[in-house]
Enzyme design. Structure first.
Site, short mmCIF file in Angstrom:
data_model
loop_
_atom_site.label_atom_id
_atom_site.label_comp_id
_atom_site.label_asym_id
_atom_site.label_seq_id
_atom_site.Cartn_x
_atom_site.Cartn_y
_atom_site.Cartn_z
N CYS A 43 65.88 -25.30 25.46
CA CYS A 43 67.04 -25.75 26.24
C CYS A 43 68.33 -25.68 25.43
O CYS A 43 68.36 -25.99 24.25
CB CYS A 43 66.80 -27.19 26.69
N ARG A 86 60.78 -22.81 21.91
CA ARG A 86 60.95 -23.21 20.50
C ARG A 86 59.61 -23.25 19.78
O ARG A 86 59.55 -23.32 18.56
CB ARG A 86 61.61 -24.59 20.42
N VAL A 140 71.06 -37.86 19.94
CA VAL A 140 70.13 -36.90 19.36
C VAL A 140 70.66 -35.48 19.41
O VAL A 140 70.55 -34.72 18.45
CB VAL A 140 68.76 -36.98 20.08
C1 EPZ Z 1 61.42 -31.94 20.62
O1 EPZ Z 1 62.43 -30.98 20.32
C2 EPZ Z 1 61.16 -31.80 22.11
N1 EPZ Z 1 60.73 -30.44 22.41
C3 EPZ Z 1 62.43 -32.13 22.88
O2 EPZ Z 1 62.09 -32.11 24.26
C4 EPZ Z 1 62.90 -33.53 22.53
O3 EPZ Z 1 64.11 -33.80 23.19
C5 EPZ Z 1 63.10 -33.63 21.02
O4 EPZ Z 1 61.88 -33.27 20.34
C6 EPZ Z 1 63.49 -35.04 20.58
O5 EPZ Z 1 62.49 -35.93 20.97
C7 EPZ Z 1 59.45 -30.09 22.12
O6 EPZ Z 1 58.66 -30.85 21.60
C8 EPZ Z 1 59.07 -28.67 22.48
P1 EPZ Z 1 64.05 -32.44 16.99
P2 EPZ Z 1 62.76 -30.62 18.77
O7 EPZ Z 1 63.67 -31.48 15.93
O8 EPZ Z 1 61.52 -30.72 17.96
C9 EPZ Z 1 68.13 -31.70 14.69
C10 EPZ Z 1 62.29 -31.54 26.51
O9 EPZ Z 1 63.15 -31.77 27.36
N2 EPZ Z 1 67.40 -30.72 13.87
O10 EPZ Z 1 63.46 -33.82 16.98
O11 EPZ Z 1 63.49 -29.33 18.75
C11 EPZ Z 1 68.31 -31.23 16.13
O12 EPZ Z 1 69.41 -30.36 16.22
C12 EPZ Z 1 62.69 -31.11 25.11
O13 EPZ Z 1 61.04 -31.67 26.69
C13 EPZ Z 1 68.07 -30.13 12.80
O14 EPZ Z 1 69.25 -30.39 12.53
O15 EPZ Z 1 63.75 -31.81 18.44
C14 EPZ Z 1 68.53 -32.52 16.86
O16 EPZ Z 1 69.86 -32.94 16.70
C15 EPZ Z 1 64.19 -31.00 24.96
N3 EPZ Z 1 67.39 -29.21 12.04
C16 EPZ Z 1 67.61 -33.50 16.13
O17 EPZ Z 1 67.34 -32.91 14.84
C17 EPZ Z 1 66.08 -28.89 12.29
O18 EPZ Z 1 65.51 -28.06 11.56
C18 EPZ Z 1 66.30 -33.76 16.83
O19 EPZ Z 1 65.64 -32.53 17.03
C19 EPZ Z 1 65.43 -29.51 13.38
C20 EPZ Z 1 66.10 -30.43 14.16
#
Ligand code: EPZ
Length: 452
Positions: free
Chosen positions: A135, A111, A346
């Site tokens: 993932c 990502r 989440v």
């Molecule tokens: C980061 O992912 C981490 N990955 C994830 O770790 C972690 O689980 C997550 O943050 C939450 O802490 C990295 O840093 C590479 P989010 P990210 O944007 O940034 C929704 C691991 O196991 N969302 O905080 O992708 C999304 O669908 C990985 O190390 C939107 O709707 O997570 C989710 O429901 C897995 N639109 C929520 O927000 C967007 O444009 C949180 O996602 C972006 C996100």
């Protein structure tokens, strides 16, 4: 079995094979050292693009997510050299637009490419970002990212294999409020705002320790970033940024994973590099679940107490219980006497991995619409799910396929806790986030063979 990055760009360590045959029933005991956080190191590497001089990043973990970012930076002409044990030197002075096919080669691998948008727009005035990987724990949209980039003045064009961006009038500071404290979207805003013309106000920002460490990296480069207690961050754009010299924050997700391995296998694991402050919420839940921990200067010792106890957990953004911690914890909860509940608030599909645990004898029911519960503290989200775990249930060996990074780790500790032999397939995914994974299992006394 696709390899996540081309073998040629992988480190010299042998490919760890594609399946493990694990003989369970033995506690994991010993010491593991945790290096820099996967979810900081990769972002700090992207931040180096913003500097007008070279950067040095220390304690970089030897994981495939780092190798994906390294090869993407090199595709853009950034010179990346390993300078000493676990440190990288990143020199962006030769940065150029990359050829589409070189970028495409990394489509689907991670990502992180989405975070190249701001830095490449500042550096080159344009960017092509391949379709993302990461993932399969939900549909992982990027709408918050694209809305933020448009607010800065970027033009976003969706292509069949990714997105092309341009910034004809340069990037200007913006007022942005995130619909949800998204880690990635917060990083997107930080990496774009620091060099934008004018000030940016970001509301409802993520404040995970890895985000705060990235703010530290950017401040070292010359950025002006301040934040208030209510998730409001102010960034004053500056004309230039220098390189940085930074040691990554430790990987609290890996530390929590090994802690859960000690709980699940009735082991005793010292996690070198783990720190209490960034794991406060995890340690509270660990203690409630019957875990025992001793905080030392250079790490934390984790082991199971007299008995495992059921808990009710709601995953949340920081400072809540991280969604990345629930999968390994659930393995331990299958051995607790009583009923545990995990509300996954989440992601909409981060409990699917439990199907393989049921195959191994666990009693877990997933509620795809989530469940209401008295005294809940985390606001209910439409996409959330819940798992109800009844224990203790003896686990027996099975043949299972790794679904995602933390789910895959969880299968390995479940197989180690189970009686009998298991085959865990597709283990290369685990290398995305756990450096020298097999060496660490061996050091902890795990009994396994590598196939493939
Ligand atoms: C980061 O992912 C981490 N990955 C994830 O770790 C972690 O689980 C997550 O943050 C939450 O802490 C990295 O840093 C590479 P989010 P990210 O944007 O940034 C929704 C691991 O196991 N969302 O905080 O992708 C999304 O669908 C990985 O190390 C939107 O709707 O997570 C989710 O429901 C897995 N639109 C929520 O927000 C967007 O444009 C949180 O996602 C972006 C996100």
């Amino acid at each position: 079995m696709e390899s996540l990055v081309s073998e040629s760009s992988m480190p010299a360590t042998p490919v760890q094979g594609h399946s493990l045959v694990i003989r369970g029933g033995r506690p994991l005991s010993g010491t593991v050292d945790v290096k820099g956080a996967k979810n900081l190191a990769t972002k700090a590497m992207v931040a180096a693009l913003l500097g007008d001089s070279a950067s040095v990043l220390r304690d970089v973990p030897d994981i495939s997510d780092v190798w994906v970012v390294r090869s993407l930076l090199e595709a853009h002409g950034v010179r990346v050299d390993a300078v000493e044990d676990g440190a990288l030197r990143l020199d962006p002075s030769g940065a150029v637009s990359a050829h589409m096919e070189e970028i495409d080669a990394h489509a689907g691998a991670s990502r992180i490419p989405i975070l190249f948008c701001g830095p490449l727009l500042h550096l080159l005035g344009q960017a092509f970002i391949p379709d993302l990987g990461g993932c399969r724990i939900g549909d992982r949209p990027i709408d918050f990212h694209l809305d933020a980039l448009r607010a800065f003045g970027a033009v976003v064009e969706k292509l069949p294999t990714g997105i092309r961006l341009s910034a004809p009038g340069g990037l200007r500071g913006a007022n942005i409020e995130l619909p949800y404290p998204s880690v990635g979207a917060t990083e997107q805003v930080l990496l774009t705002a620091v060099r934008a013309q004018g000030t940016t106000e970001l509301r409802n920002a993520a404040i995970e320790p890895e985000i705060m460490d990235l703010i530290g990296v950017l401040q070292k480069m010359g950025a002006i970033i301040s934040y208030e207690p209510n998730r409001v961050v102010f960034i004053e754009g500056v004309d230039r940024l220098s390189g940085y010299d930074h040691r990554c924050i430790f990987d609290r997700n890996e530390a929590a994973s090994w802690a859960c391995a000690a709980l699940a296998t009735d082991g005793d694991i010292f996690v070198g590099g783990a720190k209490q402050q960034e794991m406060l919420t995890f340690l509270n839940v660990y203690r409630k679940a019957g875990g025992v921990f001793d905080i030392a200067e250079d790490g934390i010792r984790f082991r199971r107490g007299p008995e495992l106890k059921p808990v009710v957990v709601e995953t949340d953004v920081h400072p809540g219980f991280m969604t990345d911690w629930q999968q390994p914890l659930i393995v331990a909860l299958t051995q607790a006497r009583g009923t545990s509940v995990v509300h996954e608030t989440v992601y909409e599909n981060r409990l699917g991995f439990t199907r393989a645990l049921v195959q191994m004898g666990a009693d877990i029911v997933v509620h795809p619409q989530g469940i209401d519960a008295p005294g809940r503290r985390v606001p209910r989200r439409k996409l959330e799910q819940a798992a109800v775990i009844n224990g203790p249930t003896p686990l027996h060996g099975a043949d299972v396929q790794v679904p995602d990074l933390r789910g895959g780790y969880s299968y390995v500790i479940a197989a180690l806790a189970a009686e009998g032999e298991s085959t865990v397939r597709n283990i290369d995914i685990i290398r995305r986030g756990y450096a020298r994974f097999l060496d660490k299992l061996t050091a902890l006394g795990a009994d396994f063979d590598v196939l493939g």
